[in-house]
Write an enzyme that holds these catalytic residues in place. Structure first.
Site, PDB file in Angstrom:
ATOM      1  N   ASP A 114      -0.475  -5.890  11.820  1.00  0.00           N
ATOM      2  CA  ASP A 114       0.259  -5.782  10.819  1.00  0.00           C
ATOM      3  C   ASP A 114       2.083  -4.864  11.257  1.00  0.00           C
ATOM      4  OD1 ASP A 114       1.879  -6.270   7.989  1.00  0.00           O
ATOM      5  OD2 ASP A 114       0.198  -5.550   6.847  1.00  0.00           O
ATOM      6  N   GLU A 147       8.860  -1.586   5.520  1.00  0.00           N
ATOM      7  CA  GLU A 147       9.059  -3.284   4.266  1.00  0.00           C
ATOM      8  C   GLU A 147       7.133  -2.523   3.981  1.00  0.00           C
ATOM      9  OE1 GLU A 147       5.266  -6.493   3.914  1.00  0.00           O
ATOM     10  OE2 GLU A 147       5.914  -4.597   5.038  1.00  0.00           O
ATOM     11  N   GLU A 148       7.273  -2.013   4.527  1.00  0.00           N
ATOM     12  CA  GLU A 148       4.887  -1.317   4.252  1.00  0.00           C
ATOM     13  C   GLU A 148       5.353   0.073   2.667  1.00  0.00           C
ATOM     14  OE1 GLU A 148       2.104  -2.295   4.928  1.00  0.00           O
ATOM     15  OE2 GLU A 148       2.884  -3.286   6.522  1.00  0.00           O
TER      16      GLU A 148
END
Length: 402
Positions: A114, A147-148
């Site tokens: 991810d 994003e994280e």
């Protein structure tokens, strides 16, 4: 002609080996540029935007954007996207190929599937289109940052940066998840809130009544929230959502309170509220705000003076639900079916870059690419599922050209 999965897995292994935690994406961005060049993408087609200049956290680079001209006259531009960053736990990952899986050979770290799986899917898409001369509409490939840590790259993206001479993308396909047949058409929205609780210090053994305990204000507020059914999974009058209390501390990241014999005068709390219903997100957040205000008023010193709270909130991302009969869902479902899979249209309780793309006016659905046990030291990549995602990306880009 099948996708060159051997080359794709090699790309993925290389991407997984490059550090690039959230906010520190310069290294992986450089590796993606190298891979794009090796795939035949001209340097002039690759650029960075200035989103990092607007992100309120230190960020090494902007979003990486690739624009490929189409071979189909008059076809609308499509967007393919993913994110470059990983969670901090992935620092030091050492990918290892074991049968049909990629695992981590470094103890105590997550792998980073991810979302390096998504990065490999997008680069492989470009490589396949160029190597095989497949007809396709104009494409924009977007690799976002941070994003994280809050979907910041997508949030601060200027949609105009995605456009080509033919205009901007009319729909988007995001690769970030486990199963390729999962078509995520909706996601929750979320508020991030924080509270500064100001009490009053006093000697806890000599004159505790002269103090106002910020810790007690916190305890009473959370007790009220829980008693009212606003903590954890929240179900009220047909609406559903979730909430959580996260970090609790003092000033400058220190622990709250100075000593056991001093009434704690300051506590800082962070939390979140989520729901697919934007109004219900606000209701959950308001319940926390009211509870902290009530608790502050209830804890007073010997003169009847209460504590104080400063409650601030921001919309982290907005909920969305794309209708099943829209062009983007139809194209996604057709591509999944063409590959012999059954489309699984669903929503998710996690935030996605797609939340912000929809807000920017680009309807975007999300697919998986083989991620498993993400954000844990047991993370692994399912290669058969990754290979399905590769085929799916090519089909999405070329399907209407056949």
């Amino acid at each position: 002609m099948p996708v060159d999965t051997t080359a794709a897995v090699e790309r993925l292994m290389q991407f997984l080996a490059v550090p690039g935690i959230t906010g520190e994406e310069a290294g992986i961005a450089k590796e993606i540029q190298r891979a794009l060049k090796a795939a035949g993408v001209p340097a002039k087609a690759v650029a960075f935007d200035d989103a990092h200049a607007r992100i309120p956290l230190p960020t090494q680079t902007g979003n990486l954007i690739v624009k490929l001209p189409g071979t189909l006259k008059g076809a609308p531009r499509l967007l393919f996207m993913t994110h470059m960053d990983t969670v901090p736990l992935c620092a030091g990952a050492k990918p290892k190929l074991v049968g049909k899986q990629i695992v981590n050979d470094a103890s105590g770290a997550a792998l980073g599937g991810d979302n390096r799986t998504g990065c490999a899917v997008l680069v492989t898409l470009a490589a396949e289109l160029l190597a095989r001369g497949l007809p396709h509409p104009p494409l924009t490939l977007l690799f976002t940052v941070r994003e994280e840590s809050g979907l910041f790259g997508a949030r601060h993206l200027d949609p105009a940066a995605l456009a080509g001479p033919d205009g901007g993308p009319v729909m988007g396909f995001n690769f970030d998840g486990r199963a390729a047949a999962d078509v995520i058409v909706g996601a929750v929205g979320a508020d991030r809130w924080e509270v500064e609780i100001h009490g009053k210090a006093a000697h806890a053994g000599v004159a505790p009544e002269k103090g106002v305990s910020a810790t007690m204000i916190l305890a009473l507020a959370l007790a009220e929230v829980r008693a009212g059914g606003w903590f954890g999974k929240v179900v009220k009058d047909g609406s559903e959502g979730t909430s959580n209390v996260g970090p609790v501390g003092g000033a400058d990241g220190r622990c709250a309170g100075d000593a056991t014999n001093v009434v704690t005068d300051y506590v800082h709390v962070k939390g979140e509220s989520r729901s697919h219903d934007p109004k219900f997100v606000r209701q959950i957040t308001t319940a926390y705000k009211d509870a902290f205000a009530n608790a502050a008023a209830a804890v007073v010193d010997h003169e009847g003076k209460p504590g104080k709270v400063k409650f601030t909130t921001r919309a982290d991302y907005h909920p969305f639900r794309i209708k099943d009969n829209t062009p983007v869902v139809a194209r996604a479902s057709a591509a999944v079916s063409k590959l012999g899979m059954t489309p699984n249209l669903r929503t998710t309780n996690g935030g996605l870059d797609a939340n912000w793309m929809v807000k920017h006016g680009i309807p975007t659905v999300t697919f998986g690419a083989g991620q498993n046990d993400i954000h844990t030291v047991k993370e692994w990549v399912d290669l058969p599922e990754f290979e399905k995602a590769l085929e799916l990306a090519v089909e999405l880009a070329t399907g209407t050209a056949k």
